[in-house]
Enzyme design. Structure first.
Site, PDB file in Angstrom:
ATOM      1  N   THR A   1       0.844  -1.200   0.000  1.00 48.79           N
ATOM      2  CA  THR A   1       0.000   0.000   0.000  1.00 48.79           C
ATOM      3  C   THR A   1       0.878   1.249   0.000  1.00 48.79           C
ATOM      4  O   THR A   1       0.664   2.175  -0.787  1.00 48.79           O
ATOM      5  CB  THR A   1      -0.948  -0.011   1.216  1.00 48.79           C
ATOM      6  OG1 THR A   1      -1.846  -1.106   1.063  1.00 48.79           O
ATOM      7  CG2 THR A   1      -1.753   1.274   1.308  1.00 48.79           C
TER       8      THR A   1
ATOM      9  N   GLN B   1       0.705 -10.011  -6.236  1.00 51.98           N
ATOM     10  CA  GLN B   1       0.274 -11.408  -6.384  1.00 51.98           C
ATOM     11  C   GLN B   1       1.116 -12.176  -7.401  1.00 51.98           C
ATOM     12  O   GLN B   1       0.882 -13.362  -7.610  1.00 51.98           O
ATOM     13  CB  GLN B   1      -1.213 -11.479  -6.764  1.00 51.98           C
ATOM     14  CG  GLN B   1      -2.163 -10.837  -5.766  1.00 51.98           C
ATOM     15  CD  GLN B   1      -2.236 -11.565  -4.422  1.00 51.98           C
ATOM     16  OE1 GLN B   1      -1.687 -12.654  -4.249  1.00 51.98           O
ATOM     17  NE2 GLN B   1      -2.894 -10.954  -3.445  1.00 51.98           N
TER      18      GLN B   1
ATOM     19  N   SER C   1       5.121  -7.076  -1.856  1.00 50.71           N
ATOM     20  CA  SER C   1       4.813  -7.210  -0.434  1.00 50.71           C
ATOM     21  C   SER C   1       5.447  -8.473   0.139  1.00 50.71           C
ATOM     22  O   SER C   1       5.499  -9.499  -0.536  1.00 50.71           O
ATOM     23  CB  SER C   1       3.294  -7.259  -0.263  1.00 50.71           C
ATOM     24  OG  SER C   1       2.984  -7.596   1.048  1.00 50.71           O
TER      25      SER C   1
ATOM     26  N   CYS D   1     -22.462 -10.005   1.476  1.00 54.87           N
ATOM     27  CA  CYS D   1     -23.880 -10.031   1.131  1.00 54.87           C
ATOM     28  C   CYS D   1     -24.681  -9.054   1.976  1.00 54.87           C
ATOM     29  O   CYS D   1     -25.726  -9.361   2.495  1.00 54.87           O
ATOM     30  CB  CYS D   1     -24.407 -11.451   1.320  1.00 54.87           C
ATOM     31  SG  CYS D   1     -26.147 -11.667   1.125  1.00 54.87           S
TER      32      CYS D   1
END
Lengths: 373, 397
Positions: free
Chosen positions: A73, A182, A202, A324
């Site tokens: 970040t 990733q 990271s 949800c």
């Protein structure tokens, strides 16, 4: 009940080696690497060794640098925030970025920057849509490398070639940035070949400690940092260096680099098993062919969080693609929508992310459990 | 040494023949809430005098009195001998712990029921005004609309107190029978429970869940709501009933656009069964007329027809804004809006029937033969017990 952890894209468990390195470094290198006495120089030397090692692992340009940050970040923010001080222009980005990038882009918009978005196709960024967007005001093109939502790999090489082609008609070089969190130690990264200007990494996603990350800067001489302080990191990031974190991070990389080919082959076998098994269970795969073997996304018959709870009760930790609740839009649900999936699929999306510790038996057990709900 | 609080009763003081019963319950409720601290309440000339162990923190007394129904106002008071010097000292102590500030206006209100006291009320007022002015020189006197009032009453002793704090009014919990209040986790139902408790009902709370279609967080949220309203309810048990199988059965066998109503009917039937087990008299819901599809008059006629118990809907005539305002005051609003709703759209029809035909619906419901699902749900319920301080003290899963 012991739980099987399949949410390694969120974070990983620190490896014993990395942990040992952290503890050892905390005892051995407690001096401030930036202090001027002789004894501190050892710490400084060790820091530079690790920096060089990581540069080599990424095949980074000799003149480039790695700046150690508190995590991806901060790396993303450090690269983007200086733009706020410049005369606004246009940024071409994707709609599937990590929240850290998305939020920074909103901030830059407030400073007058115009953000244009690349299209998506079949769950990936459609690089050819760059042609319609790029122009004389384009200053930065950014795209995540491996999608944290579905694991698909964006063709950064092609993106970079297109931008560099366009560069020739301009008097300035357009910056290219990629969030590679990733991808790091999951797929091959060759920064020299990619010819990009910045990238974020990271530690805690690759079994290193939390609180440490890296920012790749191709041309440090022309980078005006936002973070100031005691002149650390060659003036590119203020603050006392987190040397134990850096050493431990580098150790985690070394560990991943050992027997890399075998590990990747194993990951591919597990992901193939998962993906075939999911199709047999009538799940819809949201991850395509060109993807990281470490991430597999799919949609299943229940809303994401329901599937997540049902499988948690069966002993599996997985990630729900969406929350949800009516009050808060799940950001990953938006990402799946942005990747071009239907709202039905986005609401039912599940992400499995494995590590080198995940076994084939665990993958099979997961498929069995999924079939039972 | 004990602390003294003056308590004003509202509606209770208008009761005639059974006033004693109301007062007795109120005293019980207050004393129970103050435990483990010892307390004593005496009644004199329409006033309640609460004496609390001096170790009991002021906030504990405040919290107890401000959440007990039946109290319209209360004030910490200071007792002194009927001697001017002593009265002035007590007034000073009272000011130490009062809301008085050196800005605005004040008045002193003296009342003298003991006419043998040497100073007249007006003379005593002037003497005490001097005490106030000396301490707060910028305060002006305003006899009609003062910001602060210092009161003194000369009776068997001198009682000195500053501004009354407002109580919640209503009637003591436990004086109006008992019942079950449904608690969903939303904004409305805690307010409905609060309102019926305010009229004296002793309530048990009931929550339906459909785990894993609803989350554990949704239950946690409901428990937090129960903890917030428990002091008003003089403590309450929260029953949590798993109803997933019932809902799945309705979804499978029922007509799609009737699913919500059929589910409500089955919830009412389940609640009524529990109500009988608990010997309660009425069911309380947070429905407001036409707020959502299942809260139309026709829908309510249907759900009522499936249940022989009295259903109380204290929010029926309220707007959402009015309900929210109350929820904020009670302190449940902030929790109710947390994003763990009993979400699952999985069970709610896209186009619910808002004008069901009563006889047809009753037929459809009967055909579902919900009995075995209701039995199973009741067998598997969990109970969480909250005391009158809002603390969870027992759970039985």
């Amino acid at each position: 009940m012991s739980l099987i952890y399949l949410d390694n894209a969120a974070t990983t468990k620190i490896s014993q080696r990395a942990l040992k390195a952290y503890v050892g470094a905390s005892e051995e290198y407690y001096l401030n690497p930036s202090a001027s006495y002789k004894a501190a120089r050892m710490a400084k030397e060790r820091l530079e060794e690790e920096r060089d090692y990581i540069k080599r692992a990424l095949n980074a340009d000799d003149k480039s640098t790695i700046v150690f940050t508190s995590g991806a970040t901060e790396s993303i923010q450090s690269f983007l925030l200086p733009l706020a001080k410049e005369k606004p222009g246009e940024i071409i980005a994707t709609r599937i970025e990590h929240a850290a990038t998305k939020e920074m882009l909103f901030s830059l918009e407030a400073f007058g920057w115009k953000i244009k978005y690349l299209k998506t196709k079949n769950g990936s960024v459609d690089i050819s849509s760059l042609d319609e967007l790029i122009g004389k005001d384009t200053r930065l093109v950014l795209s995540i490398h491996t999608s944290n939502a579905n694991g698909n790999i964006q063709d950064i090489k092609r993106l970079s070639e297109k931008v560099r082609d366009y560069d020739k008609s301009l008097k300035h070089r357009i910056l290219i940035f990629s969030d590679m969190v990733q991808s790091f130690e999951k797929i091959d990264i060759d920064l020299k070949n990619l010819d990009i200007d910045g990238a974020s990494f990271s530690s805690h996603k690759i079994n290193g400690p939390k609180g440490i990350g890296a920012l790749y800067i191709k041309r440090p001489e022309s980078f005006i940092p936002f973070s100031k302080g005691g002149g650390q990191e060659n003036g590119l990031r203020g603050g006392t260096e987190n040397l134990p974190g850096i050493i431990s991070f580098a150790e985690a990389i070394r560990e991943h680099e050992e027997n890399k080919r075998e590990k990747r082959e194993r990951a591919k076998l597990i992901s193939r098993t998962l993906r075939e098994g999911l199709l047999n269970l009538k799940a819809r795969l949201l991850t395509g062919e060109c993807s990281s073997p470490y991430i597999t996304s799919f949609s299943y018959k229940y809303p994401s969080e329901v599937t997540m709870r049902m499988l948690y009760d069966k002993g599996f930790i997985i990630s729900a693609g969406s929350a949800c609740s009516n009050n808060k839009k799940g950001s990953s649900e938006e990402t799946y929508r942005a990747l071009g999936y239907s709202s039905e699929d986005a609401k039912r999306a599940i992400r499995l992310s494995i590590s080198d510790d995940t076994t084939l038996e665990e993958a099979k057990a997961f498929l069995k459990a999924l079939g039972e709900i | 040494m004990q602390k003294l609080y003056l308590i004003k009763l509202g509606e209770i003081s208008l009761k005639k023949g059974n006033r004693n019963a109301f007062e007795k319950k109120l005293k019980e409720n207050i004393k129970h809430k103050l435990k483990p601290y010892a307390s004593r309440i005496t009644t004199e000339k329409g006033r309640e005098y609460l004496y609390v162990d001096s170790d009991c923190p002021d906030e504990t007394v405040e919290k107890a009195l401000s959440t007990t129904f039946g109290i319209t106002g209360y004030a910490r008071s200071y007792i002194s001998e009927k001697d001017l010097k002593r009265i002035k000292e007590s007034a000073s102590e009272c000011l130490d712990n009062s809301a008085f500030e050196n800005k605005g206006s004040f008045r002193v209100a003296a009342k003298r029921s003991d006419k043998s006291f040497p100073l007249k009320s007006s003379e005593l007022e002037i003497e005490l005004a001097k005490v106030v002015s000396k301490r707060y020189p910028d305060l002006t006197v305003d006899l009609d609309n003062a910001d602060y009032t210092l009161s003194v009453e000369i009776r068997d002793k001198a009682y000195i107190y500053s501004n009354d704090k407002k109580g919640e009014s209503g009637l003591p919990v436990g004086t109006a029978g008992s019942g079950i209040a449904l608690l969903s986790g939303g904004i409305d139902s805690p307010v409905a429970a609060y309102m019926m408790a305010k009229r004296g009902m002793k309530l048990t709370l009931l929550h339906f869940h459909a785990y894993p279609f609803t989350s554990e967080e949704a239950l946690e949220k409901t428990k937090r709501l129960a903890a917030i309203i428990a002091p008003y309810l003089q403590g309450a048990k929260l029953y949590s009933i798993p109803f997933l199988k019932g809902q799945e059965h309705i979804k499978e066998k029922g007509i799609e656009n009737e699913a919500t109503l059929l589910f409500r009917a089955s919830m009412m039937e389940t609640t009524e069964r529990l109500l009988k087990m608990l010997n309660g008299e009425a069911i309380v819901t947070g429905e407001a007329l036409s707020q959502v599809a299942s809260q139309t008059l026709k829908s309510m006629v249907f759900t009522d027809s499936m249940c022989s118990s009295l259903i109380l809907r204290p929010l029926l005539g309220m707007d959402k804004e009015e309900i929210i305002e109350k929820a904020k005051r009670i302190g449940t609003y902030e929790v109710s809006i947390l994003p763990f709703e009993d979400c699952c759209s999985a069970f709610s029809p896209k186009h619910p029937n808002t004008h069901p035909d009563l006889e047809e619906m009753r037929e459809h419901y009967k055909k579902l033969e919900m009995d075995k699902y209701i039995d199973e749900a009741l067998e598997n319920m969990s109970v969480f017990s909250f005391d009158d301080k809002g603390r969870l003290y027992a759970e039985n899963n």
